[in-house]
Design an enzyme around this catalytic site. Structure first.
Site: not given
Ligand code: NAP
Length: 327
Positions: A153-154, A177, A237, A266, A284-286
């Site tokens: 939930f980031g 958290t 991912r 991938e 992978h077009i997020g």
């Molecule tokens: P973010 O703001 O850092 O959010 C990540 C979330 O994951 C946080 O809520 C974190 O909370 C939680 N987390 C981390 N490790 C964890 C664990 N071991 N167990 C449970 N929860 C966990 O990141 P974001 O900007 O939202 O991006 C998230 C991910 O999306 C990126 O890392 C990237 O790989 C992916 N993404 C993909 C695309 C695509 O093209 N498909 C585009 C953008 C991003 P806690 O630390 O409290 O656990």
């Protein structure tokens, strides 16, 4: 003399004006990946690497003795060996925030496409089978009043939650958290332990980074806890989900469908995911909107230039390098 920089793929030049002004840029103007040999050759004298979808490991860094910064074109940086970079006092940066809305939009597109069977319906029409309206044809799943479980939930997870609220859904989430309960109540998005979230959700959407801890976070055991006829969406991912277990869950009917933008190996796609009608798959077009791609180019360039000018960039992944440098 201007610092030397390699841009490993063709990202929008609109975001790179300052980079071209301030640096000597080797711009790989192609969507094709550079071969390993070519990469090794072209990083030999660079000070900065603008890394677009390439694996940057220890060996690559060995070939770049002057490297000071790896500026990643993306928020996820599992493609970079951050430990190896830190050992060499190389700063690693990424592109948070600017990717959030586009990725949340794609996530919601997949939720709608899979629950309303849009890709399947499109395929039927293209197959030229005569079109006839039927009361039980392509019956889908309505979102209003249903529960979306968000894992991670980031930034992106919360942006997806905002969209879900607009569709009248209940939102629960899991991360390591929990937030303050008062924040959860004020936003009507409630924390659940992972197991409870899997049991309660009609749709599960994954938004955690790929780390050692999240590899196969969702596998056979977790699928077995999910509601029969629920859905899974993954725009985070691929390796966060055990793809073999996913295929089994889709075939057994535990899952009614899956919307996937990312895959375990991938660019290889599990052949059975391609065969199933209840999957919607995107390559992978997020972040793939022109606004976001330009904003990412600008941010990667700014991060990279900041380091080369001796300033601290906005988005440092390994801030411990600064304390290493001070000692
Ligand atoms: P973010 O703001 O850092 O959010 C990540 C979330 O994951 C946080 O809520 C974190 O909370 C939680 N987390 C981390 N490790 C964890 C664990 N071991 N167990 C449970 N929860 C966990 O990141 P974001 O900007 O939202 O991006 C998230 C991910 O999306 C990126 O890392 C990237 O790989 C992916 N993404 C993909 C695309 C695509 O093209 N498909 C585009 C953008 C991003 P806690 O630390 O409290 O656990």
């Amino acid at each position: 003399m201007k610092p030397k920089v390699l841009v490993t793929r063709n990202i929008p030049r609109d975001g790179l004006k300052e980079l071209f002004e301030k640096c000597q840029v080797d711009y790989h103007d192609s969507n094709e990946l550079l071969s390993t040999e070519e990469l090794f050759e072209r990083v030999k004298e660079i000070d900065g690497l603008l890394c677009v979808g390439i694996r940057t490991d220890d060996e690559l860094m060995n070939h770049a003795p002057r490297l000071k910064v790896i500026s990643n074109y993306g928020v996820g940086y599992d493609n970079i060996d951050v430990e190896a970079a830190t050992r060499r006092k190389i700063i690693v940066t990424n592109t948070p925030d600017v990717v959030t809305e586009a990725t949340a939009e794609l996530t919601f597109s997949l939720i709608l496409a899979v629950t309303r069977r849009i890709a399947e319906a499109d395929r039927i029409l293209r197959s030229k089978v005569p079109f006839r309206w039927g009361p039980m044809q392509l019956v889908g799943f309505e979102l209003v009043g249903k529960t979306l479980g968000i894992i991670g939930f980031g930034r992106i997870g919360q942006a997806v939650a905002r969209r879900a609220k607009a569709f009248g859904m209940n939102v629960i989430y899991y991360q390591r958290t929990p937030r303050d309960k008062s924040v959860d109540s004020s936003e009507s998005c409630y924390y659940r332990p992972l197991e409870a979230l899997l049991k309660e959700s009609d749709i599960v959407s994954i938004h955690v980074p790929l780390t050692k801890d999240t590899h196969h976070l969702i596998g056979e055991e977790q699928f077995s806890m999910m509601k029969k006829g629920s859905y899974i969406i993954n725009t985070a991912r691929g390796p966060v989900v055990d793809e073999e277990a996913l295929v089994k869950a889709l075939k057994s009917g535990i899952l009614a469908g899956a919307g996937l933008d990312v895959f375990e190996k991938e660019p290889h796609i599990h052949p059975e995911l391609l065969e199933l009608d209840n999957t919607v798959l995107t390559p992978h077009i997020g972040t793939s909107t022109i606004d976001t791609r330009i904003a990412m180019a600008k941010m990667t360039a700014e991060n990279l230039i900041a380091v080369l000018e001796g300033k601290r960039p906005a988005n440092v992944v390994n801030p411990e390098v600064y304390s290493l440098t001070e000692n």
